[in-house]
Motif scaffolding. Sequence first.
Motif, PDB file in Angstrom:
ATOM      1  N   GLU A 183     -10.486   7.373 -14.619  1.00  0.00           N
ATOM      2  CA  GLU A 183     -10.144   5.996 -14.267  1.00  0.00           C
ATOM      3  C   GLU A 183     -10.611   5.021 -15.345  1.00  0.00           C
ATOM      4  O   GLU A 183      -9.941   4.025 -15.618  1.00  0.00           O
ATOM      5  CB  GLU A 183     -10.749   5.608 -12.912  1.00  0.00           C
ATOM      6  N   THR A 228       2.516  -5.675 -13.076  1.00  0.00           N
ATOM      7  CA  THR A 228       2.027  -4.523 -12.327  1.00  0.00           C
ATOM      8  C   THR A 228       2.946  -3.328 -12.531  1.00  0.00           C
ATOM      9  O   THR A 228       2.493  -2.217 -12.817  1.00  0.00           O
ATOM     10  CB  THR A 228       1.921  -4.856 -10.824  1.00  0.00           C
ATOM     11  N   VAL A 275       1.735   0.126 -14.332  1.00  0.00           N
ATOM     12  CA  VAL A 275       1.722   1.356 -13.543  1.00  0.00           C
ATOM     13  C   VAL A 275       2.666   2.376 -14.175  1.00  0.00           C
ATOM     14  O   VAL A 275       2.335   3.565 -14.283  1.00  0.00           O
ATOM     15  CB  VAL A 275       2.094   1.073 -12.067  1.00  0.00           C
ATOM     16  N   TYR A 330      -0.984   9.845 -15.278  1.00  0.00           N
ATOM     17  CA  TYR A 330      -1.845   9.436 -14.173  1.00  0.00           C
ATOM     18  C   TYR A 330      -1.059   9.418 -12.880  1.00  0.00           C
ATOM     19  O   TYR A 330       0.121   9.074 -12.865  1.00  0.00           O
ATOM     20  CB  TYR A 330      -2.436   8.048 -14.443  1.00  0.00           C
ATOM     21  N   SER A 376      -1.346   6.746  -7.310  1.00  0.00           N
ATOM     22  CA  SER A 376      -2.443   6.089  -6.591  1.00  0.00           C
ATOM     23  C   SER A 376      -3.531   5.612  -7.553  1.00  0.00           C
ATOM     24  O   SER A 376      -4.040   4.492  -7.415  1.00  0.00           O
ATOM     25  CB  SER A 376      -3.029   7.014  -5.533  1.00  0.00           C
ATOM     26  N   ILE A 377      -3.878   6.432  -8.519  1.00  0.00           N
ATOM     27  CA  ILE A 377      -4.888   6.023  -9.503  1.00  0.00           C
ATOM     28  C   ILE A 377      -4.348   4.883 -10.358  1.00  0.00           C
ATOM     29  O   ILE A 377      -5.041   3.891 -10.600  1.00  0.00           O
ATOM     30  CB  ILE A 377      -5.314   7.209 -10.383  1.00  0.00           C
ATOM     31  N   TYR A 402      -2.023   2.639  -9.691  1.00  0.00           N
ATOM     32  CA  TYR A 402      -1.937   1.371  -8.967  1.00  0.00           C
ATOM     33  C   TYR A 402      -3.319   0.774  -8.722  1.00  0.00           C
ATOM     34  O   TYR A 402      -3.515  -0.438  -8.883  1.00  0.00           O
ATOM     35  CB  TYR A 402      -1.185   1.551  -7.648  1.00  0.00           C
ATOM     36  N   ALA A 403      -4.290   1.597  -8.350  1.00  0.00           N
ATOM     37  CA  ALA A 403      -5.640   1.092  -8.084  1.00  0.00           C
ATOM     38  C   ALA A 403      -6.257   0.486  -9.343  1.00  0.00           C
ATOM     39  O   ALA A 403      -6.868  -0.594  -9.293  1.00  0.00           O
ATOM     40  CB  ALA A 403      -6.519   2.213  -7.549  1.00  0.00           C
ATOM     41  N   VAL A 404      -6.085   1.160 -10.477  1.00  0.00           N
ATOM     42  CA  VAL A 404      -6.650   0.670 -11.738  1.00  0.00           C
ATOM     43  C   VAL A 404      -5.976  -0.638 -12.142  1.00  0.00           C
ATOM     44  O   VAL A 404      -6.640  -1.605 -12.526  1.00  0.00           O
ATOM     45  CB  VAL A 404      -6.517   1.739 -12.846  1.00  0.00           C
ATOM     46  N   LYS A 422      -4.376  -2.817 -10.243  1.00  0.00           N
ATOM     47  CA  LYS A 422      -4.750  -3.877  -9.302  1.00  0.00           C
ATOM     48  C   LYS A 422      -6.135  -4.437  -9.637  1.00  0.00           C
ATOM     49  O   LYS A 422      -6.336  -5.662  -9.678  1.00  0.00           O
ATOM     50  CB  LYS A 422      -4.723  -3.313  -7.882  1.00  0.00           C
ATOM     51  N   ALA A 423      -7.085  -3.552  -9.910  1.00  0.00           N
ATOM     52  CA  ALA A 423      -8.442  -3.991 -10.236  1.00  0.00           C
ATOM     53  C   ALA A 423      -8.481  -4.758 -11.559  1.00  0.00           C
ATOM     54  O   ALA A 423      -9.154  -5.794 -11.664  1.00  0.00           O
ATOM     55  CB  ALA A 423      -9.375  -2.783 -10.298  1.00  0.00           C
TER      56      ALA A 423
END
Length: 87
Positions: A33, A57, A61, A69, A72-73, A75-77, A79-80
């Motif tokens: 990550e 975004t 992504v 990747y 889920s990883i 999108y989470a990265v 977003k953060a």
Amino acid sequence: MSGPDAGATGPSHDVRRLERPEGAPRCPVPGDEQDAADLVRRKLRGMPTDLDRAKATRRLVDMLARRGYSASIAYAVVKAELAEADR
């Protein structure tokens, strides 16, 4: 023309060169990550500041997905990192 590639008409005869060596990971290893976040930060610096958040975004992504990747990883990265960039 004669030889082993005499009838080859497409890229299929070059597949041997695209194979990975034994032991080489096919996708990022779990825990990457931080590497994904570094990629996103580097890409964010080059993006226009007035770019729509949804478009940014999607682009980020997609970039992570092309590099292997999981969604889920990725999108989470993204977003953060976008939240961090908005601060």
